[in-house]
Design a protein around this motif. Structure first.
Motif, PDB file in Angstrom:
ATOM      1  N   ILE A 210      45.965 102.899  25.135  1.00 39.60           N
ATOM      2  CA  ILE A 210      46.009 101.577  24.518  1.00 39.60           C
ATOM      3  C   ILE A 210      46.666 101.711  23.150  1.00 39.60           C
ATOM      4  CG2 ILE A 210      44.675  99.572  23.826  1.00 39.60           C
ATOM      5  CD1 ILE A 210      44.576 100.177  26.818  1.00 39.60           C
ATOM      6  N   ARG A 211      47.802 101.041  22.952  1.00 35.31           N
ATOM      7  CA  ARG A 211      48.582 101.189  21.725  1.00 35.31           C
ATOM      8  C   ARG A 211      48.883  99.824  21.097  1.00 35.31           C
ATOM      9  NH1 ARG A 211      51.238 106.222  21.547  1.00 35.31           N
ATOM     10  NH2 ARG A 211      50.166 107.676  22.932  1.00 35.31           N
ATOM     11  N   PRO A 212      49.150  99.791  19.778  1.00 35.14           N
ATOM     12  CA  PRO A 212      49.585  98.533  19.159  1.00 35.14           C
ATOM     13  C   PRO A 212      51.070  98.278  19.411  1.00 35.14           C
ATOM     14  CG  PRO A 212      49.404 100.253  17.490  1.00 35.14           C
ATOM     15  CD  PRO A 212      48.904 100.851  18.777  1.00 35.14           C
ATOM     16  N   ILE A 213      51.420  96.996  19.598  1.00 34.11           N
ATOM     17  CA  ILE A 213      52.809  96.574  19.701  1.00 34.11           C
ATOM     18  C   ILE A 213      53.004  95.443  18.691  1.00 34.11           C
ATOM     19  CG2 ILE A 213      52.838  97.209  22.152  1.00 34.11           C
ATOM     20  CD1 ILE A 213      52.943  94.140  22.744  1.00 34.11           C
ATOM     21  N   PRO A 214      54.217  94.970  18.473  1.00 41.64           N
ATOM     22  CA  PRO A 214      54.423  93.916  17.469  1.00 41.64           C
ATOM     23  C   PRO A 214      53.607  92.651  17.715  1.00 41.64           C
ATOM     24  CG  PRO A 214      56.517  94.924  18.033  1.00 41.64           C
ATOM     25  CD  PRO A 214      55.506  95.508  18.970  1.00 41.64           C
ATOM     26  N   PHE A 215      53.187  92.369  18.962  1.00 41.62           N
ATOM     27  CA  PHE A 215      52.484  91.136  19.269  1.00 41.62           C
ATOM     28  C   PHE A 215      50.966  91.248  19.161  1.00 41.62           C
ATOM     29  CE2 PHE A 215      56.493  90.280  21.545  1.00 41.62           C
ATOM     30  CZ  PHE A 215      56.790  89.033  20.997  1.00 41.62           C
ATOM     31  N   GLU A 216      50.417  92.466  19.339  1.00 41.43           N
ATOM     32  CA  GLU A 216      48.969  92.600  19.320  1.00 41.43           C
ATOM     33  C   GLU A 216      48.581  94.062  19.103  1.00 41.43           C
ATOM     34  OE1 GLU A 216      47.137  91.584  23.094  1.00 41.43           O
ATOM     35  OE2 GLU A 216      49.018  91.971  24.134  1.00 41.43           O
ATOM     36  N   PRO A 217      47.351  94.300  18.593  1.00 41.51           N
ATOM     37  CA  PRO A 217      46.946  95.657  18.228  1.00 41.51           C
ATOM     38  C   PRO A 217      46.524  96.545  19.394  1.00 41.51           C
ATOM     39  CG  PRO A 217      45.187  94.125  17.722  1.00 41.51           C
ATOM     40  CD  PRO A 217      46.364  93.292  18.156  1.00 41.51           C
ATOM     41  N   SER A 218      46.191  95.947  20.545  1.00 44.64           N
ATOM     42  CA  SER A 218      45.722  96.736  21.687  1.00 44.64           C
ATOM     43  C   SER A 218      46.496  96.331  22.930  1.00 44.64           C
ATOM     44  CB  SER A 218      44.217  96.527  21.905  1.00 44.64           C
ATOM     45  OG  SER A 218      43.473  96.934  20.773  1.00 44.64           O
ATOM     46  N   TYR A 219      47.402  97.201  23.360  1.00 47.31           N
ATOM     47  CA  TYR A 219      48.274  96.882  24.488  1.00 47.31           C
ATOM     48  C   TYR A 219      48.320  98.085  25.417  1.00 47.31           C
ATOM     49  CZ  TYR A 219      52.368  94.846  26.853  1.00 47.31           C
ATOM     50  OH  TYR A 219      53.225  94.299  27.776  1.00 47.31           O
ATOM     51  N   PRO A 220      48.000  97.910  26.703  1.00 43.86           N
ATOM     52  CA  PRO A 220      47.986  99.042  27.633  1.00 43.86           C
ATOM     53  C   PRO A 220      49.368  99.652  27.821  1.00 43.86           C
ATOM     54  CG  PRO A 220      46.823  97.144  28.538  1.00 43.86           C
ATOM     55  CD  PRO A 220      47.573  96.663  27.343  1.00 43.86           C
ATOM     56  N   ALA A 221      49.421 100.962  27.887  1.00 48.60           N
ATOM     57  CA  ALA A 221      50.701 101.648  28.052  1.00 48.60           C
ATOM     58  C   ALA A 221      51.378 101.290  29.367  1.00 48.60           C
ATOM     59  CB  ALA A 221      50.508 103.166  27.950  1.00 48.60           C
ATOM     60  N   VAL A 222      50.596 100.931  30.383  1.00 46.76           N
ATOM     61  CA  VAL A 222      51.209 100.531  31.651  1.00 46.76           C
ATOM     62  C   VAL A 222      52.082  99.293  31.439  1.00 46.76           C
ATOM     63  CG1 VAL A 222      49.250  99.094  32.367  1.00 46.76           C
ATOM     64  CG2 VAL A 222      50.784 100.044  34.094  1.00 46.76           C
ATOM     65  N   GLY A 223      51.727  98.465  30.457  1.00 50.69           N
ATOM     66  CA  GLY A 223      52.536  97.296  30.132  1.00 50.69           C
ATOM     67  C   GLY A 223      53.867  97.671  29.516  1.00 50.69           C
ATOM     68  N   VAL A 224      53.913  98.824  28.834  1.00 49.41           N
ATOM     69  CA  VAL A 224      55.187  99.313  28.298  1.00 49.41           C
ATOM     70  C   VAL A 224      56.154  99.559  29.448  1.00 49.41           C
ATOM     71  CG1 VAL A 224      56.320 101.156  27.003  1.00 49.41           C
ATOM     72  CG2 VAL A 224      54.048 100.362  26.299  1.00 49.41           C
TER      73      VAL A 224
END
Length: 262
Positions: A210-224
């Motif tokens: 779970i990593r931060p992206i420009p849109f939100e602080p918690s984003y699953p890597a599978v979404g990358v």
């Protein structure tokens, strides 16, 4: 950390439902229960459209190695690809390497490997030219993927995790499938999976993936990986401006601000 016969069950279900490709954002690098490993391997062979992740272990700037799933799994799959992430200095995910090298062998990013098969191209049809990756299509057209100065793809985020993609809980798919086989009305519309590219990965808050992206602080890597696939297939790329272009933009903004403040 689920038993691998669960993964085998999901692969079987998705294949039967007509999923075009099944992509695990997971590395099965260690042995587990021998019988369940065998069941999982057989499901991969039967499906024939499964992709598994791998990691390029960058020991140093000159020494790398490849961490892959067990051979009994990889010998029966459609392809593999790396899932290395390179967050910026502030820890936010904005870019990712599309092609890495291990022992002089190019290793495609997982979603680039999936996209290549969707587009009907081979490794020989993919080349790095300058700060770009070029995919030469069978119809003689070329997809040019711009890279930044460090040869990374600048990710064109589609939005927040809950808004950008359709999600299904593992257990809901299995339960709905069981209901369908019993002649009951499933809780999920299982026809949604037909001809779809399905990614499987962890999404629980607090995990390493779970990593931060420009849109939100918690984003699953599978979404990358999902976003990278969308960027490539939809040709939605971000170009990096050079120094002169950045300077020109800053001067223009300064002039606008000056005019407003007058």
């Amino acid at each position: 950390p689920w038993d691998r016969d669960w993964h085998a069950t999901l692969v079987k279900i998705l294949k039967e439902l007509g999923a075009k490709k099944i992509v695990f954002d997971v590395i099965f690098s260690e042995k587990s229960n021998p019988e369940k490993d065998k069941i999982f391997a057989q499901s991969l062979q039967d499906a024939g459209n499964v992709y598994l992740a791998e990691i390029v272990d960058e020991v140093s700037s000159k020494e790398t190695s490849l961490i892959t799933s067990l051979p009994e799994f990889t010998e029966h799959i459609a392809g593999t690809g790396h899932i290395n992430l390179r967050p910026d200095s502030d820890g936010v995910m904005r870019r990712i390497p599309l092609i890495m090298t291990v022992d002089d062998k190019p290793i495609l990013q997982l979603s680039l490997a999936v996209a290549a098969d969707v587009l009907g191209v081979k490794m020989k049809d993919i080349e790095t030219s300058g700060h770009s990756v070029r995919i030469h299509l069978p119809d003689d057209k070329t997809i040019r993927i711009p890279l930044d100065r460090d040869n990374n793809l600048i990710i064109n985020w589609l939005g927040r995790w809950k808004e950008a993609f359709i999600h299904y809980a593992y257990v809901d798919i299995v339960t709905s499938y069981a209901m369908l086989k019993k002649g009951q009305v499933p809780t999920l519309p299982l026809s949604d999976f037909k001809d779809k590219i399905c990614y499987i990965g962890t999404t629980a808050t607090g995990l390493f993936d779970i990593r931060p992206i420009p849109f939100e602080p918690s984003y699953p890597a599978v979404g990358v990986n999902l976003t990278v696939l969308d960027n490539i297939l939809e040709r939605k790329f971000i170009n990096e401006f050079n120094y002169g272009e950045n300077l020109l933009i800053l001067v223009g903004l300064a002039m606008i601000l000056f005019w407003i403040m007058k």
